[in-house]
Design a protein around this motif. Structure first.
Motif, PDB file in Angstrom:
ATOM      1  N   LEU A 114      -3.316 -19.511 -27.855  1.00 33.00           N
ATOM      2  CA  LEU A 114      -2.890 -20.875 -28.158  1.00 33.00           C
ATOM      3  C   LEU A 114      -2.103 -20.931 -29.466  1.00 33.00           C
ATOM      4  O   LEU A 114      -1.024 -21.522 -29.527  1.00 33.00           O
ATOM      5  CB  LEU A 114      -4.106 -21.806 -28.235  1.00 33.00           C
ATOM      6  CG  LEU A 114      -3.860 -23.224 -28.757  1.00 33.00           C
ATOM      7  CD1 LEU A 114      -2.858 -23.971 -27.880  1.00 33.00           C
ATOM      8  CD2 LEU A 114      -5.172 -23.980 -28.857  1.00 33.00           C
ATOM      9  N   THR A 115      -2.611 -20.312 -30.506  1.00 28.27           N
ATOM     10  CA  THR A 115      -1.928 -20.362 -31.803  1.00 28.27           C
ATOM     11  C   THR A 115      -0.567 -19.691 -31.728  1.00 28.27           C
ATOM     12  O   THR A 115       0.414 -20.193 -32.300  1.00 28.27           O
ATOM     13  CB  THR A 115      -2.794 -19.719 -32.900  1.00 28.27           C
ATOM     14  OG1 THR A 115      -4.041 -20.430 -32.968  1.00 28.27           O
ATOM     15  CG2 THR A 115      -2.112 -19.782 -34.255  1.00 28.27           C
ATOM     16  N   ASP A 116      -0.463 -18.578 -31.022  1.00 30.49           N
ATOM     17  CA  ASP A 116       0.816 -17.886 -30.894  1.00 30.49           C
ATOM     18  C   ASP A 116       1.850 -18.754 -30.184  1.00 30.49           C
ATOM     19  O   ASP A 116       2.994 -18.868 -30.632  1.00 30.49           O
ATOM     20  CB  ASP A 116       0.645 -16.562 -30.142  1.00 30.49           C
ATOM     21  CG  ASP A 116      -0.231 -15.582 -30.899  1.00 30.49           C
ATOM     22  OD1 ASP A 116       0.006 -15.376 -32.101  1.00 30.49           O
ATOM     23  OD2 ASP A 116      -1.161 -15.031 -30.282  1.00 30.49           O
ATOM     24  N   LEU A 117       1.453 -19.387 -29.083  1.00 30.54           N
ATOM     25  CA  LEU A 117       2.379 -20.270 -28.377  1.00 30.54           C
ATOM     26  C   LEU A 117       2.733 -21.465 -29.256  1.00 30.54           C
ATOM     27  O   LEU A 117       3.891 -21.896 -29.279  1.00 30.54           O
ATOM     28  CB  LEU A 117       1.792 -20.727 -27.042  1.00 30.54           C
ATOM     29  CG  LEU A 117       2.633 -21.678 -26.204  1.00 30.54           C
ATOM     30  CD1 LEU A 117       4.072 -21.211 -26.030  1.00 30.54           C
ATOM     31  CD2 LEU A 117       1.972 -21.909 -24.847  1.00 30.54           C
ATOM     32  N   HIS A 118       1.769 -21.972 -29.992  1.00 34.53           N
ATOM     33  CA  HIS A 118       2.024 -23.092 -30.892  1.00 34.53           C
ATOM     34  C   HIS A 118       3.110 -22.720 -31.906  1.00 34.53           C
ATOM     35  O   HIS A 118       4.063 -23.484 -32.133  1.00 34.53           O
ATOM     36  CB  HIS A 118       0.725 -23.485 -31.595  1.00 34.53           C
ATOM     37  CG  HIS A 118       0.804 -24.743 -32.378  1.00 34.53           C
ATOM     38  ND1 HIS A 118      -0.081 -25.052 -33.370  1.00 34.53           N
ATOM     39  CD2 HIS A 118       1.670 -25.793 -32.348  1.00 34.53           C
ATOM     40  CE1 HIS A 118       0.211 -26.220 -33.899  1.00 34.53           C
ATOM     41  NE2 HIS A 118       1.280 -26.691 -33.300  1.00 34.53           N
ATOM     42  N   VAL A 119       3.012 -21.525 -32.495  1.00 35.26           N
ATOM     43  CA  VAL A 119       4.006 -21.074 -33.479  1.00 35.26           C
ATOM     44  C   VAL A 119       5.386 -20.946 -32.829  1.00 35.26           C
ATOM     45  O   VAL A 119       6.387 -21.377 -33.408  1.00 35.26           O
ATOM     46  CB  VAL A 119       3.568 -19.732 -34.119  1.00 35.26           C
ATOM     47  CG1 VAL A 119       4.680 -19.142 -34.968  1.00 35.26           C
ATOM     48  CG2 VAL A 119       2.313 -19.938 -34.957  1.00 35.26           C
ATOM     49  N   PHE A 120       5.464 -20.392 -31.634  1.00 36.52           N
ATOM     50  CA  PHE A 120       6.750 -20.270 -30.937  1.00 36.52           C
ATOM     51  C   PHE A 120       7.332 -21.648 -30.653  1.00 36.52           C
ATOM     52  O   PHE A 120       8.526 -21.882 -30.825  1.00 36.52           O
ATOM     53  CB  PHE A 120       6.584 -19.500 -29.625  1.00 36.52           C
ATOM     54  CG  PHE A 120       6.791 -18.026 -29.731  1.00 36.52           C
ATOM     55  CD1 PHE A 120       7.876 -17.422 -29.107  1.00 36.52           C
ATOM     56  CD2 PHE A 120       5.913 -17.228 -30.433  1.00 36.52           C
ATOM     57  CE1 PHE A 120       8.074 -16.053 -29.190  1.00 36.52           C
ATOM     58  CE2 PHE A 120       6.094 -15.862 -30.529  1.00 36.52           C
ATOM     59  CZ  PHE A 120       7.181 -15.270 -29.911  1.00 36.52           C
ATOM     60  N   LEU A 121       6.488 -22.558 -30.199  1.00 38.14           N
ATOM     61  CA  LEU A 121       6.954 -23.897 -29.843  1.00 38.14           C
ATOM     62  C   LEU A 121       7.464 -24.653 -31.068  1.00 38.14           C
ATOM     63  O   LEU A 121       8.447 -25.389 -30.981  1.00 38.14           O
ATOM     64  CB  LEU A 121       5.819 -24.659 -29.161  1.00 38.14           C
ATOM     65  CG  LEU A 121       6.181 -25.869 -28.340  1.00 38.14           C
ATOM     66  CD1 LEU A 121       7.266 -25.576 -27.334  1.00 38.14           C
ATOM     67  CD2 LEU A 121       4.937 -26.394 -27.633  1.00 38.14           C
ATOM     68  N   ILE A 122       6.847 -24.452 -32.203  1.00 38.65           N
ATOM     69  CA  ILE A 122       7.330 -25.063 -33.444  1.00 38.65           C
ATOM     70  C   ILE A 122       8.757 -24.597 -33.731  1.00 38.65           C
ATOM     71  O   ILE A 122       9.609 -25.389 -34.147  1.00 38.65           O
ATOM     72  CB  ILE A 122       6.382 -24.732 -34.626  1.00 38.65           C
ATOM     73  CG1 ILE A 122       5.068 -25.485 -34.451  1.00 38.65           C
ATOM     74  CG2 ILE A 122       7.034 -25.075 -35.963  1.00 38.65           C
ATOM     75  CD1 ILE A 122       3.961 -25.012 -35.390  1.00 38.65           C
ATOM     76  N   GLN A 123       9.049 -23.325 -33.488  1.00 34.40           N
ATOM     77  CA  GLN A 123      10.406 -22.804 -33.719  1.00 34.40           C
ATOM     78  C   GLN A 123      11.401 -23.464 -32.766  1.00 34.40           C
ATOM     79  O   GLN A 123      12.504 -23.847 -33.158  1.00 34.40           O
ATOM     80  CB  GLN A 123      10.460 -21.280 -33.525  1.00 34.40           C
ATOM     81  CG  GLN A 123       9.448 -20.486 -34.316  1.00 34.40           C
ATOM     82  CD  GLN A 123       9.288 -20.920 -35.744  1.00 34.40           C
ATOM     83  OE1 GLN A 123      10.261 -21.025 -36.484  1.00 34.40           O
ATOM     84  NE2 GLN A 123       8.060 -21.195 -36.143  1.00 34.40           N
ATOM     85  N   VAL A 124      11.017 -23.595 -31.502  1.00 34.18           N
ATOM     86  CA  VAL A 124      11.899 -24.203 -30.507  1.00 34.18           C
ATOM     87  C   VAL A 124      12.255 -25.633 -30.917  1.00 34.18           C
ATOM     88  O   VAL A 124      13.429 -26.016 -30.922  1.00 34.18           O
ATOM     89  CB  VAL A 124      11.245 -24.178 -29.102  1.00 34.18           C
ATOM     90  CG1 VAL A 124      11.987 -25.080 -28.127  1.00 34.18           C
ATOM     91  CG2 VAL A 124      11.192 -22.751 -28.573  1.00 34.18           C
ATOM     92  N   ILE A 125      11.250 -26.418 -31.268  1.00 37.63           N
ATOM     93  CA  ILE A 125      11.503 -27.806 -31.639  1.00 37.63           C
ATOM     94  C   ILE A 125      12.259 -27.886 -32.964  1.00 37.63           C
ATOM     95  O   ILE A 125      13.245 -28.609 -33.082  1.00 37.63           O
ATOM     96  CB  ILE A 125      10.179 -28.601 -31.718  1.00 37.63           C
ATOM     97  CG1 ILE A 125       9.492 -28.630 -30.349  1.00 37.63           C
ATOM     98  CG2 ILE A 125      10.435 -30.024 -32.213  1.00 37.63           C
ATOM     99  CD1 ILE A 125       8.061 -29.156 -30.390  1.00 37.63           C
ATOM    100  N   GLY A 126      11.813 -27.135 -33.938  1.00 40.20           N
ATOM    101  CA  GLY A 126      12.406 -27.201 -35.269  1.00 40.20           C
ATOM    102  C   GLY A 126      13.854 -26.748 -35.325  1.00 40.20           C
ATOM    103  O   GLY A 126      14.662 -27.328 -36.055  1.00 40.20           O
ATOM    104  N   PHE A 127      14.201 -25.725 -34.547  1.00 38.83           N
ATOM    105  CA  PHE A 127      15.570 -25.211 -34.559  1.00 38.83           C
ATOM    106  C   PHE A 127      16.433 -25.819 -33.456  1.00 38.83           C
ATOM    107  O   PHE A 127      17.603 -25.485 -33.332  1.00 38.83           O
ATOM    108  CB  PHE A 127      15.565 -23.682 -34.457  1.00 38.83           C
ATOM    109  CG  PHE A 127      15.118 -23.019 -35.730  1.00 38.83           C
ATOM    110  CD1 PHE A 127      15.983 -22.901 -36.807  1.00 38.83           C
ATOM    111  CD2 PHE A 127      13.830 -22.538 -35.860  1.00 38.83           C
ATOM    112  CE1 PHE A 127      15.574 -22.306 -37.989  1.00 38.83           C
ATOM    113  CE2 PHE A 127      13.413 -21.936 -37.039  1.00 38.83           C
ATOM    114  CZ  PHE A 127      14.281 -21.828 -38.103  1.00 38.83           C
ATOM    115  N   GLY A 128      15.859 -26.725 -32.650  1.00 41.09           N
ATOM    116  CA  GLY A 128      16.630 -27.397 -31.606  1.00 41.09           C
ATOM    117  C   GLY A 128      17.095 -26.460 -30.514  1.00 41.09           C
ATOM    118  O   GLY A 128      18.199 -26.603 -29.996  1.00 41.09           O
ATOM    119  N   LEU A 129      16.243 -25.509 -30.134  1.00 39.89           N
ATOM    120  CA  LEU A 129      16.605 -24.552 -29.088  1.00 39.89           C
ATOM    121  C   LEU A 129      16.402 -25.175 -27.711  1.00 39.89           C
ATOM    122  O   LEU A 129      15.502 -25.980 -27.506  1.00 39.89           O
ATOM    123  CB  LEU A 129      15.754 -23.285 -29.217  1.00 39.89           C
ATOM    124  CG  LEU A 129      15.781 -22.602 -30.583  1.00 39.89           C
ATOM    125  CD1 LEU A 129      14.837 -21.408 -30.597  1.00 39.89           C
ATOM    126  CD2 LEU A 129      17.187 -22.181 -30.945  1.00 39.89           C
TER     127      LEU A 129
END
Length: 191
Positions: A114-129
């Motif tokens: 869960l934490t690993d996916l959470h970290v990846f998802l933060i990057q997607v949202i934050g960088f507008g991917l």
């Protein structure tokens, strides 16, 4: 966590529910798309909260893993986007995935990640991917657009209503506001 190629990601999605065709996920069993949009926040804390809410909207005990499929992650300002790539590729490398995002643009997460996916998802949202999040056991998926719009698509109206209620604080709308704005401006361009 495990990196997946485009073909592997298509196969995994086909087993879980949504089908991929021409770069777009859809539920083939439904005659209608049950979907809504929210605008992704810009502050780091709000991004973190939204990302976690997507992953555990029914509670932590109901997280069973999922797939995060990067679609057009190579767009945008390289000076900004490369930082997100680096974070994700370094995390993948730390978990034994040597392939680049170009070779394996999807990432599969187990129920204990869960934490690993959470970290990846933060990057997607934050960088507008541009990406898709497909929970293993959710009967919905989330599409992230490069205009900060986040589209939730469900298999049923019941689940759509449950998700809309959960994400009320993010002011869900039935249509992509950017597309509506473009449609508004279109008549002005032709005259």
């Amino acid at each position: 966590m495990k990196g997946l190629t485009v073909e592997e990601a298509r196969g995994w999605c086909a087993q879980v529910g949504p089908q991929e065709s021409n770069g777009v996920l859809r539920y083939e069993t439904s005659n209608q798309d049950y979907s809504f949009f929210v605008l992704a926040p810009e502050t780091f804390r709000e991004i973190t909260i939204l990302a976690r809410a997507m992953l555990v909207f029914r509670g932590d005990a109901n997280f069973y893993g999922g797939l995060l499929w990067l679609r057009r992650w190579d767009i945008g300002s390289p000076q900004l986007v490369h930082a997100g790539w680096r974070i994700m590729e370094e995390m993948r490398g730390a978990h034994g995935e040597p392939r680049s995002l170009e070779m394996a643009p999807a990432q599969l997460f187990r129920e204990d990640e869960l934490t690993d996916l959470h970290v990846f998802l933060i990057q997607v949202i934050g960088f507008g991917l541009v990406a898709d999040l497909v929970p293993t056991a959710g009967s919905f998926f989330v599409h992230f657009k490069d205009n900060r719009q986040v589209c939730f698509t469900c298999e049923s109206m019941e689940l759509l209503n449950e998700l809309r209620t959960t994400f009320t604080a993010w002011n869900p709308t039935d249509h992509d506001p950017m597309i509506l704005r473009i449609a508004e401006l279109e008549p002005r361009r032709t005259t």
